[in-house]
Write a protein that holds these residues in place. Sequence first.
Motif, PDB file in Angstrom:
ATOM      1  N   GLU A  34      31.030 -75.024  48.665  1.00 10.95           N
ATOM      2  CA  GLU A  34      31.196 -74.800  47.227  1.00 10.95           C
ATOM      3  C   GLU A  34      32.191 -73.671  46.968  1.00 10.95           C
ATOM      4  O   GLU A  34      33.001 -73.755  46.043  1.00 10.95           O
ATOM      5  CB  GLU A  34      29.850 -74.481  46.589  1.00 10.95           C
ATOM      6  N   LYS A  35      32.154 -72.629  47.795  1.00  9.32           N
ATOM      7  CA  LYS A  35      33.089 -71.516  47.647  1.00  9.32           C
ATOM      8  C   LYS A  35      34.509 -71.984  47.917  1.00  9.32           C
ATOM      9  O   LYS A  35      35.437 -71.628  47.186  1.00  9.32           O
ATOM     10  CB  LYS A  35      32.708 -70.382  48.595  1.00  9.32           C
ATOM     11  N   GLN A  36      34.714 -72.792  48.969  1.00  6.12           N
ATOM     12  CA  GLN A  36      36.041 -73.320  49.274  1.00  6.12           C
ATOM     13  C   GLN A  36      36.553 -74.205  48.146  1.00  6.12           C
ATOM     14  O   GLN A  36      37.734 -74.130  47.773  1.00  6.12           O
ATOM     15  CB  GLN A  36      36.015 -74.111  50.583  1.00  6.12           C
ATOM     16  N   ASP A  37      35.695 -75.047  47.581  1.00  9.63           N
ATOM     17  CA  ASP A  37      36.096 -75.913  46.468  1.00  9.63           C
ATOM     18  C   ASP A  37      36.486 -75.089  45.248  1.00  9.63           C
ATOM     19  O   ASP A  37      37.473 -75.395  44.579  1.00  9.63           O
ATOM     20  CB  ASP A  37      34.970 -76.882  46.113  1.00  9.63           C
ATOM     21  N   ARG A  38      35.709 -74.050  44.951  1.00  9.83           N
ATOM     22  CA  ARG A  38      36.007 -73.194  43.800  1.00  9.83           C
ATOM     23  C   ARG A  38      37.346 -72.481  43.998  1.00  9.83           C
ATOM     24  O   ARG A  38      38.162 -72.422  43.072  1.00  9.83           O
ATOM     25  CB  ARG A  38      34.875 -72.178  43.606  1.00  9.83           C
ATOM     26  N   GLU A  39      37.610 -71.982  45.208  1.00  9.54           N
ATOM     27  CA  GLU A  39      38.889 -71.325  45.493  1.00  9.54           C
ATOM     28  C   GLU A  39      40.051 -72.300  45.369  1.00  9.54           C
ATOM     29  O   GLU A  39      41.115 -71.943  44.862  1.00  9.54           O
ATOM     30  CB  GLU A  39      38.863 -70.695  46.886  1.00  9.54           C
ATOM     31  N   MET A  40      39.849 -73.548  45.830  1.00  4.18           N
ATOM     32  CA  MET A  40      40.895 -74.564  45.733  1.00  4.18           C
ATOM     33  C   MET A  40      41.217 -74.857  44.271  1.00  4.18           C
ATOM     34  O   MET A  40      42.381 -74.944  43.888  1.00  4.18           O
ATOM     35  CB  MET A  40      40.448 -75.845  46.455  1.00  4.18           C
ATOM     36  N   ARG A  41      40.198 -74.974  43.449  1.00  9.14           N
ATOM     37  CA  ARG A  41      40.423 -75.279  42.028  1.00  9.14           C
ATOM     38  C   ARG A  41      41.031 -74.097  41.279  1.00  9.14           C
ATOM     39  O   ARG A  41      41.820 -74.288  40.353  1.00  9.14           O
ATOM     40  CB  ARG A  41      39.110 -75.708  41.392  1.00  9.14           C
ATOM     41  N   ASP A  42      40.673 -72.877  41.683  1.00  9.55           N
ATOM     42  CA  ASP A  42      41.237 -71.695  41.029  1.00  9.55           C
ATOM     43  C   ASP A  42      42.694 -71.461  41.422  1.00  9.55           C
ATOM     44  O   ASP A  42      43.430 -70.800  40.699  1.00  9.55           O
ATOM     45  CB  ASP A  42      40.401 -70.448  41.355  1.00  9.55           C
ATOM     46  N   SER A  43      43.111 -71.992  42.570  1.00 14.22           N
ATOM     47  CA  SER A  43      44.481 -71.765  43.031  1.00 14.22           C
ATOM     48  C   SER A  43      45.422 -72.909  42.651  1.00 14.22           C
ATOM     49  O   SER A  43      46.535 -72.973  43.183  1.00 14.22           O
ATOM     50  CB  SER A  43      44.490 -71.557  44.546  1.00 14.22           C
ATOM     51  N   LEU A  44      44.993 -73.794  41.758  1.00 15.91           N
ATOM     52  CA  LEU A  44      45.857 -74.884  41.321  1.00 15.91           C
ATOM     53  C   LEU A  44      47.100 -74.345  40.629  1.00 15.91           C
ATOM     54  O   LEU A  44      47.041 -73.352  39.900  1.00 15.91           O
ATOM     55  CB  LEU A  44      45.121 -75.796  40.346  1.00 15.91           C
ATOM     56  N   GLU A  45      48.211 -75.005  40.855  1.00 15.30           N
ATOM     57  CA  GLU A  45      49.453 -74.633  40.205  1.00 15.30           C
ATOM     58  C   GLU A  45      50.094 -75.879  39.603  1.00 15.30           C
ATOM     59  O   GLU A  45      49.817 -77.000  40.039  1.00 15.30           O
ATOM     60  CB  GLU A  45      50.414 -74.004  41.213  1.00 15.30           C
ATOM     61  N   ILE A  46      50.948 -75.663  38.636  1.00 10.34           N
ATOM     62  CA  ILE A  46      51.677 -76.780  38.028  1.00 10.34           C
ATOM     63  C   ILE A  46      52.595 -77.374  39.096  1.00 10.34           C
ATOM     64  O   ILE A  46      53.283 -76.658  39.806  1.00 10.34           O
ATOM     65  CB  ILE A  46      52.466 -76.309  36.795  1.00 10.34           C
ATOM     66  N   GLY A  47      52.561 -78.697  39.220  1.00 13.85           N
ATOM     67  CA  GLY A  47      53.363 -79.390  40.217  1.00 13.85           C
ATOM     68  C   GLY A  47      52.569 -79.818  41.431  1.00 13.85           C
ATOM     69  O   GLY A  47      53.074 -80.577  42.258  1.00 13.85           O
ATOM     70  N   ASP A  48      51.341 -79.335  41.569  1.00 10.75           N
ATOM     71  CA  ASP A  48      50.497 -79.754  42.692  1.00 10.75           C
ATOM     72  C   ASP A  48      50.078 -81.206  42.516  1.00 10.75           C
ATOM     73  O   ASP A  48      49.773 -81.642  41.406  1.00 10.75           O
ATOM     74  CB  ASP A  48      49.233 -78.892  42.790  1.00 10.75           C
ATOM     75  N   GLU A  49      50.056 -81.939  43.603  1.00  6.91           N
ATOM     76  CA  GLU A  49      49.554 -83.308  43.579  1.00  6.91           C
ATOM     77  C   GLU A  49      48.070 -83.260  43.915  1.00  6.91           C
ATOM     78  O   GLU A  49      47.675 -82.647  44.912  1.00  6.91           O
ATOM     79  CB  GLU A  49      50.299 -84.190  44.577  1.00  6.91           C
ATOM     80  N   ILE A  50      47.247 -83.896  43.089  1.00 10.99           N
ATOM     81  CA  ILE A  50      45.800 -83.832  43.274  1.00 10.99           C
ATOM     82  C   ILE A  50      45.197 -85.226  43.342  1.00 10.99           C
ATOM     83  O   ILE A  50      45.816 -86.208  42.930  1.00 10.99           O
ATOM     84  CB  ILE A  50      45.113 -83.043  42.127  1.00 10.99           C
ATOM     85  N   ILE A  51      43.970 -85.264  43.857  1.00  9.49           N
ATOM     86  CA  ILE A  51      43.159 -86.476  43.843  1.00  9.49           C
ATOM     87  C   ILE A  51      41.837 -86.098  43.193  1.00  9.49           C
ATOM     88  O   ILE A  51      41.210 -85.116  43.592  1.00  9.49           O
ATOM     89  CB  ILE A  51      42.919 -87.015  45.269  1.00  9.49           C
ATOM     90  N   THR A  52      41.415 -86.880  42.199  1.00  9.68           N
ATOM     91  CA  THR A  52      40.149 -86.588  41.524  1.00  9.68           C
ATOM     92  C   THR A  52      38.996 -87.287  42.236  1.00  9.68           C
ATOM     93  O   THR A  52      39.205 -88.127  43.105  1.00  9.68           O
ATOM     94  CB  THR A  52      40.175 -87.055  40.054  1.00  9.68           C
ATOM     95  N   ASN A  53      37.783 -86.929  41.840  1.00 12.06           N
ATOM     96  CA  ASN A  53      36.595 -87.565  42.406  1.00 12.06           C
ATOM     97  C   ASN A  53      36.576 -89.063  42.113  1.00 12.06           C
ATOM     98  O   ASN A  53      35.990 -89.831  42.861  1.00 12.06           O
ATOM     99  CB  ASN A  53      35.322 -86.922  41.857  1.00 12.06           C
ATOM    100  N   GLY A  54      37.211 -89.481  41.046  1.00 13.78           N
ATOM    101  CA  GLY A  54      37.269 -90.896  40.687  1.00 13.78           C
ATOM    102  C   GLY A  54      38.373 -91.655  41.390  1.00 13.78           C
ATOM    103  O   GLY A  54      38.519 -92.856  41.210  1.00 13.78           O
ATOM    104  N   GLY A  55      39.198 -90.949  42.179  1.00  6.52           N
ATOM    105  CA  GLY A  55      40.250 -91.610  42.923  1.00  6.52           C
ATOM    106  C   GLY A  55      41.598 -91.621  42.226  1.00  6.52           C
ATOM    107  O   GLY A  55      42.528 -92.263  42.703  1.00  6.52           O
ATOM    108  N   ILE A  56      41.725 -90.931  41.126  1.00  5.60           N
ATOM    109  CA  ILE A  56      43.002 -90.881  40.406  1.00  5.60           C
ATOM    110  C   ILE A  56      43.919 -89.881  41.104  1.00  5.60           C
ATOM    111  O   ILE A  56      43.525 -88.753  41.381  1.00  5.60           O
ATOM    112  CB  ILE A  56      42.788 -90.475  38.936  1.00  5.60           C
TER     113      ILE A  56
END
Length: 116
Positions: free
Chosen positions: A48-70
Amino acid sequence: MNLSQLFSIFTAAGQAPTASSYIMTFVPLALILVFFYFFIIKPQKKQEKQDREMRDSLEIGDEIITNGGIVGIVTQIKDDTVVVETGGDRSKIRVMKWAIAKVVSDKDEENEKEKA
């Protein structure tokens, strides 16, 4: 067997519990709790800590995958939401930060190519 022998057998079996018997009763319970903490609770909190750090470090231009597969590219970041551009027609959707499962980076793609 007579009645006095039966009485002595039942009274011996029903003696008052001692401190050592209480300790022996709670030792397995304590071991189970320690097991749950180190093998279930602690790793879950670390993830959970790693996930929170990953979400807090998001930047514009990052490519992401959502839980729904988008799959999409971050175009705007707000407090608890992210605007993601998806597809070739550049459609934009707004998703909650907690719904982001993974940030896909160029380093991840290079590592996958090296493994193949």
